[in-house]
Design a protein around this motif. Structure first.
Motif, mmCIF file in Angstrom:
data_model
loop_
_atom_site.group_PDB
_atom_site.id
_atom_site.type_symbol
_atom_site.label_atom_id
_atom_site.label_comp_id
_atom_site.label_asym_id
_atom_site.label_seq_id
_atom_site.Cartn_x
_atom_site.Cartn_y
_atom_site.Cartn_z
ATOM 1 N N PHE A 199 0.810 -1.211 0.000
ATOM 2 C CA PHE A 199 0.000 0.000 0.000
ATOM 3 C C PHE A 199 0.847 1.267 0.000
ATOM 4 C CE2 PHE A 199 -2.292 3.314 2.385
ATOM 5 C CZ PHE A 199 -3.328 3.524 1.497
ATOM 6 N N ILE A 200 1.872 1.336 0.861
ATOM 7 C CA ILE A 200 2.687 2.555 0.961
ATOM 8 C C ILE A 200 3.487 2.806 -0.318
ATOM 9 C CG2 ILE A 200 4.613 3.624 2.205
ATOM 10 C CD1 ILE A 200 3.464 2.419 4.757
ATOM 11 N N PRO A 201 4.168 1.807 -0.909
ATOM 12 C CA PRO A 201 4.867 2.093 -2.174
ATOM 13 C C PRO A 201 3.921 2.503 -3.299
ATOM 14 C CG PRO A 201 5.701 0.065 -1.214
ATOM 15 C CD PRO A 201 4.531 0.470 -0.408
ATOM 16 N N ILE A 202 2.752 1.877 -3.383
ATOM 17 C CA ILE A 202 1.783 2.269 -4.407
ATOM 18 C C ILE A 202 1.306 3.692 -4.173
ATOM 19 C CG2 ILE A 202 -0.554 1.812 -5.264
ATOM 20 C CD1 ILE A 202 0.016 -1.167 -4.871
ATOM 21 N N LEU A 203 1.081 4.053 -2.913
ATOM 22 C CA LEU A 203 0.644 5.403 -2.581
ATOM 23 C C LEU A 203 1.719 6.435 -2.940
ATOM 24 C CD1 LEU A 203 -1.604 7.069 -1.152
ATOM 25 C CD2 LEU A 203 -0.249 6.815 0.921
ATOM 26 N N VAL A 204 2.980 6.150 -2.614
ATOM 27 C CA VAL A 204 4.071 7.087 -2.911
ATOM 28 C C VAL A 204 4.246 7.254 -4.420
ATOM 29 C CG1 VAL A 204 6.580 7.397 -2.763
ATOM 30 C CG2 VAL A 204 5.289 6.710 -0.751
ATOM 31 N N LEU A 205 4.238 6.137 -5.155
ATOM 32 C CA LEU A 205 4.371 6.234 -6.611
ATOM 33 C C LEU A 205 3.183 6.968 -7.227
ATOM 34 C CD1 LEU A 205 5.816 2.717 -7.471
ATOM 35 C CD2 LEU A 205 6.997 4.906 -7.489
ATOM 36 N N ILE A 241 1.419 9.387 -5.796
ATOM 37 C CA ILE A 241 1.582 10.814 -5.510
ATOM 38 C C ILE A 241 2.647 11.424 -6.416
ATOM 39 C CG2 ILE A 241 2.415 12.439 -3.756
ATOM 40 C CD1 ILE A 241 0.992 10.676 -1.677
ATOM 41 N N ILE A 242 3.753 10.707 -6.614
ATOM 42 C CA ILE A 242 4.800 11.206 -7.513
ATOM 43 C C ILE A 242 4.263 11.351 -8.928
ATOM 44 C CG2 ILE A 242 7.002 10.597 -8.605
ATOM 45 C CD1 ILE A 242 7.826 9.383 -5.918
ATOM 46 N N PHE A 243 3.485 10.365 -9.386
ATOM 47 C CA PHE A 243 2.923 10.448 -10.726
ATOM 48 C C PHE A 243 1.964 11.629 -10.849
ATOM 49 C CE2 PHE A 243 -0.510 9.409 -13.703
ATOM 50 C CZ PHE A 243 0.218 9.298 -14.867
ATOM 51 N N LEU A 244 1.116 11.841 -9.852
ATOM 52 C CA LEU A 244 0.174 12.966 -9.909
ATOM 53 C C LEU A 244 0.905 14.309 -9.887
ATOM 54 C CD1 LEU A 244 -2.738 11.724 -7.641
ATOM 55 C CD2 LEU A 244 -2.752 12.048 -10.116
ATOM 56 N N LEU A 245 1.972 14.421 -9.089
ATOM 57 C CA LEU A 245 2.736 15.668 -9.068
ATOM 58 C C LEU A 245 3.460 15.901 -10.391
ATOM 59 C CD1 LEU A 245 4.205 15.696 -5.470
ATOM 60 C CD2 LEU A 245 2.486 17.223 -6.427
ATOM 61 N N TYR A 246 3.894 14.816 -11.033
ATOM 62 C CA TYR A 246 4.534 14.951 -12.344
ATOM 63 C C TYR A 246 3.529 15.364 -13.402
ATOM 64 C CZ TYR A 246 6.937 13.636 -16.634
ATOM 65 O OH TYR A 246 7.475 13.649 -17.878
ATOM 66 N N LYS A 247 2.356 14.749 -13.366
ATOM 67 C CA LYS A 247 1.343 15.014 -14.385
ATOM 68 C C LYS A 247 0.674 16.369 -14.177
ATOM 69 C CE LYS A 247 -0.547 12.901 -17.852
ATOM 70 N NZ LYS A 247 0.187 12.743 -19.063
ATOM 71 N N PHE A 248 0.403 16.740 -12.934
ATOM 72 C CA PHE A 248 -0.264 17.997 -12.610
ATOM 73 C C PHE A 248 0.561 18.749 -11.567
ATOM 74 C CE2 PHE A 248 -3.517 14.723 -13.388
ATOM 75 C CZ PHE A 248 -4.041 15.217 -14.562
ATOM 76 N N PRO A 249 1.644 19.433 -11.995
ATOM 77 C CA PRO A 249 2.489 20.128 -11.022
ATOM 78 C C PRO A 249 1.764 21.319 -10.411
ATOM 79 C CG PRO A 249 3.189 20.642 -13.240
ATOM 80 C CD PRO A 249 2.122 19.597 -13.354
ATOM 81 N N PRO A 250 2.088 21.655 -9.157
ATOM 82 C CA PRO A 250 1.486 22.839 -8.534
ATOM 83 C C PRO A 250 1.838 24.099 -9.310
ATOM 84 C CG PRO A 250 2.585 21.476 -6.897
ATOM 85 C CD PRO A 250 2.929 20.917 -8.236
ATOM 86 N N SER A 251 0.998 25.102 -9.219
ATOM 87 C CA SER A 251 1.202 26.326 -10.007
ATOM 88 C C SER A 251 2.459 27.073 -9.585
ATOM 89 C CB SER A 251 -0.018 27.236 -9.878
ATOM 90 O OG SER A 251 -0.200 27.591 -8.518
ATOM 91 N N ARG A 252 2.916 26.918 -8.356
ATOM 92 C CA ARG A 252 4.114 27.637 -7.934
ATOM 93 C C ARG A 252 5.378 27.038 -8.526
ATOM 94 N NH1 ARG A 252 4.643 25.835 -1.639
ATOM 95 N NH2 ARG A 252 4.463 23.610 -2.044
#
Length: 85
Positions: free
Chosen positions: A28-34, A36-47
């Protein structure tokens, strides 16, 4: 015509589901971390987005530099050529 499952098939399906849930709990934890990394890569924060205004020329308006040869300090009559190019 609807197919009815036998009690053995139902028991096997339940055991498979339990096995998948137990194995997914350990991952669960490795899937969750990957995820989150994928979502941050695909949709980076505006800052994190770069502001392209005032930071050099645009990609389409780049000047091509002319090729220039810089003369070295070795003698041109030297037989000290490399074996391989």
């Amino acid at each position: 015509m609807r197919r009815k499952f036998s009690p053995i098939e139902v028991a096997i399906a339940i055991l498979i589901a339990i096995g998948l849930l137990v194995s997914l709990r350990t991952l669960f934890i490795p899937i969750l971390v990957l995820g989150i990394i994928f979502l941050l890569y695909k949709f980076p924060p505006s800052r994190w987005k770069k502001n392209s205004t005032g930071r050099g020329p645009a990609k389409g308006k780049r000047k091509n530099a002319k090729f220039r040869v810089i003369n070295g300090s070795k003698d041109s009559d030297s037989d000290d050529f490399p074996k391989y190019h």
